[in-house]
Motif scaffolding. Structure first.
Motif, PDB file in Angstrom:
ATOM      1  N   ALA A  61      19.913   6.270  38.317  1.00 51.61           N
ATOM      2  CA  ALA A  61      19.041   6.528  37.170  1.00 51.61           C
ATOM      3  C   ALA A  61      17.578   6.303  37.515  1.00 51.61           C
ATOM      4  O   ALA A  61      16.714   6.523  36.699  1.00 51.61           O
ATOM      5  N   GLY A  62      17.293   5.869  38.736  1.00 52.67           N
ATOM      6  CA  GLY A  62      15.930   5.544  39.113  1.00 52.67           C
ATOM      7  C   GLY A  62      15.584   4.113  38.773  1.00 52.67           C
ATOM      8  O   GLY A  62      16.275   3.446  38.003  1.00 52.67           O
ATOM      9  N   LEU A  63      14.540   3.626  39.366  1.00 49.71           N
ATOM     10  CA  LEU A  63      14.076   2.267  39.119  1.00 49.71           C
ATOM     11  C   LEU A  63      13.072   2.264  37.978  1.00 49.71           C
ATOM     12  O   LEU A  63      12.371   3.254  37.749  1.00 49.71           O
ATOM     13  N   LEU A  64      12.990   1.155  37.298  1.00 47.45           N
ATOM     14  CA  LEU A  64      12.002   0.997  36.229  1.00 47.45           C
ATOM     15  C   LEU A  64      10.607   0.918  36.842  1.00 47.45           C
ATOM     16  O   LEU A  64      10.408   0.267  37.869  1.00 47.45           O
ATOM     17  N   ILE A  65       9.638   1.585  36.253  1.00 42.73           N
ATOM     18  CA  ILE A  65       8.260   1.458  36.727  1.00 42.73           C
ATOM     19  C   ILE A  65       7.828   0.014  36.475  1.00 42.73           C
ATOM     20  O   ILE A  65       7.932  -0.479  35.344  1.00 42.73           O
ATOM     21  N   PRO A  66       7.369  -0.692  37.522  1.00 46.74           N
ATOM     22  CA  PRO A  66       7.204  -2.143  37.416  1.00 46.74           C
ATOM     23  C   PRO A  66       5.935  -2.651  36.730  1.00 46.74           C
ATOM     24  O   PRO A  66       5.677  -3.856  36.781  1.00 46.74           O
ATOM     25  N   VAL A  67       5.162  -1.787  36.108  1.00 49.76           N
ATOM     26  CA  VAL A  67       3.976  -2.236  35.377  1.00 49.76           C
ATOM     27  C   VAL A  67       4.116  -1.783  33.928  1.00 49.76           C
ATOM     28  O   VAL A  67       4.284  -0.589  33.658  1.00 49.76           O
ATOM     29  N   GLN A  68       4.067  -2.739  33.013  1.00 44.96           N
ATOM     30  CA  GLN A  68       4.261  -2.440  31.595  1.00 44.96           C
ATOM     31  C   GLN A  68       3.250  -1.404  31.107  1.00 44.96           C
ATOM     32  O   GLN A  68       2.056  -1.502  31.397  1.00 44.96           O
ATOM     33  N   GLY A  69       3.758  -0.405  30.372  1.00 49.07           N
ATOM     34  CA  GLY A  69       2.892   0.619  29.794  1.00 49.07           C
ATOM     35  C   GLY A  69       2.594   1.791  30.704  1.00 49.07           C
ATOM     36  O   GLY A  69       1.958   2.755  30.273  1.00 49.07           O
ATOM     37  N   LYS A  70       3.059   1.755  31.951  1.00 42.41           N
ATOM     38  CA  LYS A  70       2.809   2.859  32.877  1.00 42.41           C
ATOM     39  C   LYS A  70       3.991   3.819  32.883  1.00 42.41           C
ATOM     40  O   LYS A  70       5.140   3.420  32.710  1.00 42.41           O
TER      41      LYS A  70
END
Length: 200
Positions: free
Chosen positions: A59-68
């Motif tokens: 499913a892909g990795l979560l983008i590690p910066v909130q709001g990006k």
């Protein structure tokens, strides 16, 4: 830090693994609440021609910066750095103090301070095959500790400009390493995070 180049079309971007090693003999250990200062990784070409992303997470990795979001990312993996180095990571620009999120479930393996990376985190995913590296943090999340289990989306730190990052351009330096059978946090093969983060 080098300038971010968003001009390369996404279709031309590939995953290029590189071997990255931090010599453990040069690492000075301190308590987890006081980051440690290892030498900067030494990157060399390995596995040239392999342009298939590893099966880290379908499913892909979560983008590690909130709001990006994916549209905020640029592929800086092959950007040149000082002393003939390649970046071997991507930079995600954000306001200082923006929460940094765990990209996947896993465990905090090491909390470090390094000359180049500043305040950093090494996270292992559950199988121990891959490490996620977060650098230039302003600080860790309260209570964060080595060997702590963490969940995808959990706040683990805050964007900053520690290490060799410019105070005028706070950002998260994010890298992925495929580990060897010894599962040493200080060495592994660098894998481009960009296509994995773009799967969202």
């Amino acid at each position: 830090m080098g300038a971010i180049d968003a001009s390369t079309p996404s279709s031309a971007r590939t995953v290029v693994p590189r071997t990255v090693t931090e010599r453990p003999a040069d690492v000075i250990t301190r308590p987890a609440t006081q980051p440690v200062s290892p030498p900067a990784p030494v990157a060399t070409q390995a596995g040239a021609g392999n342009d298939t992303p590893p099966p880290l997470d379908n499913a892909g990795l979560l983008i590690p910066v909130q709001g990006k979001s994916a549209s905020d990312l640029a592929d800086t993996f092959t950007d040149a750095r000082s002393q003939g180095r390649l970046h071997d990571a991507i930079d995600i620009m954000a306001t200082a103090g923006t929460p940094v999120l765990a990209v996947a479930d896993g465990q905090i393996e090491k909390l470090f301070y390094s000359e180049r990376g500043g305040i950093t985190i090494y996270q292992f995913e559950p199988s121990g095959k891959y490490a996620y590296y977060y650098a230039h943090l302003q600080r860790y999340a309260d209570g964060l500790a080595e060997k702590q289990a963490i969940k995808r989306g959990q706040v683990i730190g805050y964007v900053g400009s520690t290490g060799n990052a410019s105070a005028e351009a706070p950002h998260l330096h994010f890298a992925i390493f495929e580990l060897g059978p010894e599962r040493r946090w200080w060495e592994g093969t660098a894998i481009n995070p960009y296509p994995l983060l773009m799967r969202q």
